[in-house]
Motif scaffolding. Structure first.
Motif, PDB file in Angstrom:
ATOM      1  N   ALA A 103     -12.906 -11.043   5.153  1.00  0.00           N
ATOM      2  CA  ALA A 103     -12.459 -11.015   3.767  1.00  0.00           C
ATOM      3  C   ALA A 103     -11.172 -10.199   3.687  1.00  0.00           C
ATOM      4  N   VAL A 104     -10.163 -10.764   3.053  1.00  0.00           N
ATOM      5  CA  VAL A 104      -8.864 -10.101   2.920  1.00  0.00           C
ATOM      6  C   VAL A 104      -8.539  -9.923   1.443  1.00  0.00           C
ATOM      7  N   GLU A 105      -8.209  -8.710   1.070  1.00  0.00           N
ATOM      8  CA  GLU A 105      -7.754  -8.408  -0.280  1.00  0.00           C
ATOM      9  C   GLU A 105      -6.267  -8.069  -0.209  1.00  0.00           C
ATOM     10  N   GLN A 106      -5.449  -8.909  -0.819  1.00  0.00           N
ATOM     11  CA  GLN A 106      -3.996  -8.729  -0.804  1.00  0.00           C
ATOM     12  C   GLN A 106      -3.510  -8.582  -2.236  1.00  0.00           C
ATOM     13  N   PHE A 107      -2.615  -7.630  -2.467  1.00  0.00           N
ATOM     14  CA  PHE A 107      -2.089  -7.430  -3.810  1.00  0.00           C
ATOM     15  C   PHE A 107      -0.695  -6.833  -3.728  1.00  0.00           C
ATOM     16  N   ARG A 310     -10.152  -1.914  -1.641  1.00  0.00           N
ATOM     17  CA  ARG A 310      -9.005  -2.191  -2.509  1.00  0.00           C
ATOM     18  C   ARG A 310      -9.092  -1.372  -3.799  1.00  0.00           C
ATOM     19  N   ASP A 311     -10.272  -1.284  -4.393  1.00  0.00           N
ATOM     20  CA  ASP A 311     -10.434  -0.515  -5.629  1.00  0.00           C
ATOM     21  C   ASP A 311     -10.036   0.942  -5.421  1.00  0.00           C
ATOM     22  N   TRP A 312     -10.523   1.542  -4.328  1.00  0.00           N
ATOM     23  CA  TRP A 312     -10.167   2.936  -4.047  1.00  0.00           C
ATOM     24  C   TRP A 312      -8.670   3.085  -3.830  1.00  0.00           C
ATOM     25  N   LEU A 313      -8.086   2.149  -3.075  1.00  0.00           N
ATOM     26  CA  LEU A 313      -6.660   2.233  -2.768  1.00  0.00           C
ATOM     27  C   LEU A 313      -5.813   2.059  -4.024  1.00  0.00           C
ATOM     28  N   GLU A 314      -6.143   1.070  -4.838  1.00  0.00           N
ATOM     29  CA  GLU A 314      -5.365   0.855  -6.067  1.00  0.00           C
ATOM     30  C   GLU A 314      -5.471   2.051  -7.010  1.00  0.00           C
ATOM     31  N   THR A 315      -6.662   2.606  -7.124  1.00  0.00           N
ATOM     32  CA  THR A 315      -6.819   3.795  -7.963  1.00  0.00           C
ATOM     33  C   THR A 315      -5.923   4.925  -7.485  1.00  0.00           C
ATOM     34  N   GLY A 316      -5.907   5.141  -6.176  1.00  0.00           N
ATOM     35  CA  GLY A 316      -5.061   6.194  -5.628  1.00  0.00           C
ATOM     36  C   GLY A 316      -3.584   5.944  -5.879  1.00  0.00           C
ATOM     37  N   LEU A 317      -3.128   4.713  -5.676  1.00  0.00           N
ATOM     38  CA  LEU A 317      -1.715   4.392  -5.847  1.00  0.00           C
ATOM     39  C   LEU A 317      -1.290   4.509  -7.312  1.00  0.00           C
ATOM     40  N   ARG A 318      -2.143   4.069  -8.217  1.00  0.00           N
ATOM     41  CA  ARG A 318      -1.796   4.070  -9.640  1.00  0.00           C
ATOM     42  C   ARG A 318      -1.944   5.446 -10.285  1.00  0.00           C
ATOM     43  N   GLU A 319      -2.946   6.208  -9.870  1.00  0.00           N
ATOM     44  CA  GLU A 319      -3.278   7.452 -10.576  1.00  0.00           C
ATOM     45  C   GLU A 319      -2.941   8.720  -9.794  1.00  0.00           C
TER      46      GLU A 319
END
Length: 335
Positions: A103-107, A310-319
């Protein structure tokens, strides 16, 4: 046997009375001639920045003006072809992972503020920015992204368990903090030692009324397991791969020249008391400019793990932000 001419290094000799050039390259003479002829056409910004800065010809010192000159030479259009080809290979790697059943999550995210990753890296400019070793464009290493995601995951787990960052008692200053105890428990690979670390965590005075007290060892293990599966422990690797983040579009990639301006450098180096008459020492450094668009990706054997990472990574990058100077607002991203 014919002897080869010796390769000369150092500043080139100048005829008597000649003022000589004001700037040159600190290279052997034959290499210097090649760089002078072809260096300006080099599209690898990392190579140009780290290996081709012009120095004062008499002393080979890299003066502040020369440092600023090197920093200002990044032109994204020069690397458009290289960057687009690299992106195709990067996406082909993700496709190959999908074909293997992963499974790959790309954003994609754009920089909401200036981003500085690798500021403390060794560089002739005193300050650094993480550039691709081969192609010279800016990247964000997967190791940095993984570290950010893990910090977010650990902080969320601490909030759920009621674990404070620091112990409120003075006695806690000489012993591990509650958060350090939690991290040691999460990262322990051996079951028996893990149980011991969990017991020590529960006995911390700062957790006397924490939600963790309502959980037994199996219950806590169930909550911690996703974090261990994503990031691993000290004895086993995690199951999620964090890929280097790369620029998504050369037309939406820019670097800014920023400056730090310490006013008391002589005091910091122990040469003087702090005083208003000390001169500031401007230090230029590179940063990814706001608006730059980057691609991020994670891959895992199970879709749930990839989504969680991905959820953890996006949270870190945004917040939280990534890289240096996040406390000053650097390193933030937005969709």
């Amino acid at each position: 046997m014919q002897r080869l001419p010796q390769r000369r290094s150092g500043p080139p000799p100048r005829p008597a009375g000649s003022p000589g050039p004001s700037a040159g390259y600190p290279l052997p003479l034959d290499t210097r001639d090649l760089v002078a002829a072809h260096g300006p056409a080099c599209v690898n910004y990392g190579l140009r920045l780290d290996r081709f800065p012009r120095c004062e010809a008499r002393t080979w010192d890299l003066e502040p003006a020369r440092k600023r000159e090197g920093i200002a030479t990044f032109i994204a259009a020069e690397i458009a072809g290289v960057l687009q080809a690299f992106r195709r290979r990067w996406e082909a790697m993700l496709t190959e992972r999908r074909q293997r059943g992963e499974a790959v999550e790309q954003f994609r995210l754009r920089a909401a503020s200036r981003v500085v990753v690798g500021l403390g890296a060794e560089s002739v400019l005193e300050t650094g920015l993480r550039l691709h070793r081969v192609y010279g464009f800016p990247i964000i290493p997967g190791s940095a992204l993984k570290g950010l995601a893990r910090a977010v995951a650990l902080q969320q787990l601490a909030a759920a368990f009621g674990v404070p960052v620091l112990s409120p008692s003075a006695a806690g200053l000489s012993s591990p903090t509650p958060l350090q105890r939690l991290e040691a428990y999460v990262g322990e690979p051996e079951s028996e030692r893990r149980r011991q670390r969990f017991s020590a965590l529960r006995q911390d005075p700062a957790l006397a009324s924490a939600p963790l007290q309502r959980l037994d060892f199996p219950g806590a293990e169930e909550r911690v397991q996703p974090l261990r599966m994503v990031f691993g422990t000290t004895g086993a690797a995690g199951r999620v791969v964090f890929f280097d983040a790369i620029p998504a579009d050369p037309n939406r990639l820019n670097l800014d020249r920023d400056v730090m301006n310490p006013h008391y450098s002589e005091y910091y180096t122990g040469r003087s008391a702090p005083a208003d008459y000390l001169n500031p020492t401007p230090v230029s450094f590179l940063a990814i400019a706001p608006g730059s668009l980057f691609l991020f990706a994670v891959a895992a054997p199970e879709a749930a793990l990839a989504r969680q990472a991905r959820d953890w990574l996006e949270t870190g990058l945004r917040e939280w932000g990534i890289g240096a100077k996040t406390a000053a607002g650097y390193g933030l991203w937005e969709g």
